[in-house]
Design an enzyme around this catalytic site. Structure first.
Site, short mmCIF file in Angstrom:
data_model
loop_
_atom_site.label_atom_id
_atom_site.label_comp_id
_atom_site.label_asym_id
_atom_site.label_seq_id
_atom_site.Cartn_x
_atom_site.Cartn_y
_atom_site.Cartn_z
N TRP A 57 0.83 -1.22 0.00
CA TRP A 57 0.00 0.00 0.00
C TRP A 57 0.86 1.26 0.00
CZ3 TRP A 57 -4.86 -0.70 3.70
CH2 TRP A 57 -5.71 -1.64 3.12
N GLU B 165 11.85 2.66 -3.83
CA GLU B 165 11.49 3.96 -3.25
C GLU B 165 12.28 4.21 -1.96
OE1 GLU B 165 7.28 3.24 -3.28
OE2 GLU B 165 7.31 3.31 -5.48
N GLY C 213 4.33 2.12 -11.05
CA GLY C 213 3.38 3.23 -11.07
C GLY C 213 3.28 3.95 -12.39
N GLY D 10 1.42 -2.66 -6.28
CA GLY D 10 1.24 -1.38 -5.61
C GLY D 10 -0.18 -0.89 -5.76
N GLY D 11 -0.39 -0.01 -6.72
CA GLY D 11 -1.69 0.67 -6.90
C GLY D 11 -2.89 -0.27 -6.93
#
Ligand code: 13P
Length: 249
Positions: free
Chosen positions: A10, A95, A169, A230-231
């Site tokens: 998340w 990240e 992303g 992720g998303g």
């Protein structure tokens, strides 16, 4: 036979109301033929663990400190994650490598600490677009793998996630051939280092713009044992079909 894993990251998204999506996900996947993991932001972890209890879904952290305790303001130890109900922890995400300057050695030390605390360490690696275009992908991946994976790793407590930075992303996904090439390379490197038993048992996830619409074809690639999402992990309606695609793979 490696147990497949659908993992959701998340990232820094979600407050209390996001837990209703987790509730929905856990209700839809009371049992599953694959492992299902959601890594929410740390403040939600304990409540998330209570919500998924009794379902096929487990929860995990997105990072931990390399030390087991001490004067490290703002950090979270692996033992704290475990205590909050985590089964796993994501380490060395690109990240974190970018935002916090985490080196391979840092990631390796964190993975070692996490495994010793009883967590499954999901170690992330991946090349930048410039590195891919320069033809350096396998060199970069090989160096990250060698530097980020602790000695003495066991097949069931370590997971590697291949996440090309340019695919995260962005909606861009490597070709299936490119995914297969990297995963085959990772498998060969792990077998060379740990032998066929352990090297053959470590799960390899693909991550980067995995969606309900492309999951099945990615899961059909050799040595892809699941995904780090992720998303599309933020909404049960998006993540659930990805889990179903993995179950069918
Ligand atoms: P997206 O699925 O949003 O591309 O993110 C991938 C990722 O970074 C998972 O850790």
């Amino acid at each position: 036979m490696r147990q497949k894993l659908a993992a959701g990251n998340w990232k820094m998204n979600g407050t209390s109301e996001a837990l209703s999506d987790l509730q929905e996900l856990a209700a839809a996947h009371a049992t599953s033929g694959v492992d299902v993991l959601i890594c929410p932001p740390t403040p939600l972890l304990h409540r998330a663990a209570e919500i998924v209890a009794g379902s096929a879904v487990t929860v995990g952290g997105q990072d931990c400190h390399m030390a087991s305790s001490g004067a490290h303001t703002g950090d979270t130890s692996a033992e704290m994650l475990r205590d909050a109900g985590a089964s796993s922890v994501i380490l060395g995400h690109s990240e974190r490598r970018a935002d916090h300057g985490e080196s391979d050695a840092t990631v390796c030390a964190k993975a070692d600490t996490a495994i010793k605390a009883g967590l499954i360490a999901i170690v992330c690696l991946g090349e930048s677009l410039a590195q891919r275009e320069a033809g350096e992908t396998l060199d970069i991946i090989g160096a990250q793998l060698a530097g980020s994976v602790p000695a003495g790793s066991a097949g069931d407590t370590l997971v590697i996630a291949y996440e090309p930075i340019w695919a995260i992303g962005t909606g861009k996904v490597p070709t299936l051939e490119q995914i297969g090439e990297v995963h085959g390379f990772l498998r060969a490197q792990l077998v060379a280092r740990f032998g066929t038993g352990i090297g053959g048992a470590i799960r390899l996830l693909y991550g980067g713009s995995v969606k309900p619409g492309n999951a099945a074809e990615i899961f059909a690639v050799d040595d892809v044992d699941g995904a780090l999402v992720g998303g599309a992990s933020l909404k049960a309606a998006d993540f659930s079909p990805i889990i179903t695609a993995l179950e069918a793979a």
